[in-house]
Design an enzyme around this catalytic site. Sequence first.
Site, PDB file in Angstrom:
ATOM      1  CG  ASP A  44      -0.222  -0.270   2.548  1.00  0.00           C
ATOM      2  OD1 ASP A  44       1.044  -0.362   2.586  1.00  0.00           O
ATOM      3  OD2 ASP A  44      -1.082   0.107   3.716  1.00  0.00           O
ATOM      4  CB  SER A  45       4.577   1.614   0.094  1.00  0.00           C
ATOM      5  OG  SER A  45       4.934   0.419  -0.832  1.00  0.00           O
ATOM      6  CG  ASP A  83       0.771  -4.194   2.042  1.00  0.00           C
ATOM      7  OD1 ASP A  83       0.771  -5.113   2.801  1.00  0.00           O
ATOM      8  OD2 ASP A  83       1.198  -3.175   2.043  1.00  0.00           O
ATOM      9  CE  LYS A 113       3.253  -6.424   3.589  1.00  0.00           C
ATOM     10  NZ  LYS A 113       2.730  -5.215   4.431  1.00  0.00           N
ATOM     11  CD  GLU A 115       0.332  -1.682   8.014  1.00  0.00           C
ATOM     12  OE1 GLU A 115      -0.319  -0.511   8.805  1.00  0.00           O
ATOM     13  OE2 GLU A 115       0.412  -0.965   6.915  1.00  0.00           O
ATOM     14  CD  GLU A 182       7.475  -0.440   7.860  1.00  0.00           C
ATOM     15  OE1 GLU A 182       6.738  -1.134   7.360  1.00  0.00           O
ATOM     16  OE2 GLU A 182       7.676   0.646   7.542  1.00  0.00           O
TER      17      GLU A 182
END
Length: 275
Positions: A44-45, A83, A113, A115, A182
């Site tokens: 999602d970066s 993501d 993925k 978070e 991270e």
Amino acid sequence: MKNTVTTLQNQKLNKDKITMLTCYDYSMAKLMDTSGINVLLIGDSLGQVMLGYEDTLPVTMEDMIHHTRAVSRGAKEAFVLADMPFMSYQTSVYDAVLNAGRLMKEGRANGVKLEGGAKVCRQIEAIVEASIPVCAHIGLTPQSVNAFGGFKVQGKSEEAARQLIEDAKAVERAGAFMVVLECVPAKLAALVSEAVNIPTIGIGAGAGCDGQVLVYQDMLAMFSDFKPKFVKQFANVGEVMKQAFADYTKEVKGGTFPSEEHIFAISDEIIDKLY
Ligand SMILES: Nc1nc(=O)c2c([nH]1)NC[C@@H]1CN(c3ccc(C(=O)N[C@@H](CCC(=O)O)C(=O)O)cc3)CN21
Ligand SMILES: CC(C)C(=O)C(=O)O
Ligand SMILES: [Mg+2]
């Protein structure tokens, strides 16, 4: 050979480091795939590096599916990991399964993925129950930037370090096949990597992890809005690109491009008739 959950987990057992890079389109996917990168992450970066947002919060499911489809078409051997964007899984277990399913079904990802640690274990369990491989992501979780008050190193106090270890164990128990660490101190990341059986993928977490991930624009020096300490620039592609754009401009304006080899011919007879 196609990278799978099993081949990635065997890499941890064989102490063969896992390589992951972010990837957002077809051309880049083919370049990375043929270079032997194990996992292509549609991060999602992309909100920052592809779309120019300040953080990852505005990224939508539609954005993620669009880019995941492109990467999937170019990845013959690499594992395609997508993501889950902000608010696509935090709202409910139902939303989490539905949206993970869309990334698999419409995006053709091989896994998703999300978070969070212990807080998102219900979501992880339900997605895994639907036969979708899940990679967890703990430590600095950028979707929580407003709660953290910035992109800061995590797990430095004894309490936070213990919480990180507990989060890693919790996501493993919930069925995650891999976990991203991270921005955590290297010695803590090494400890976490020994404490769980699933592979750990570090970004700003040192060499003690079972694999590494970087945002590709960072490692190719193509992105300059910010440069985290953990970034190593492996090639100055940004500079090469700027030089090429300047050369193109010079040649177009100077009339040296396009030249003979770039044009299509027509017989003079026909041209004469047109005059
Ligand atoms: N281009 C890019 N690279 C990334 O690594 C990345 C993204 N985008 N977008 C999503 C998140 C955001 N990330 C970030 C962003 C900034 C820092 C950063 O500037 N950290 C500082 C402060 C660390 C501290 O002292 O607490 C650093 O110097 O590394 C770290 C991670 C990692 N991710
Ligand atoms: C930096 C990696 C781990 C990520 O989540 C992303 O690119 O969005
Ligand atoms: Mg991300």
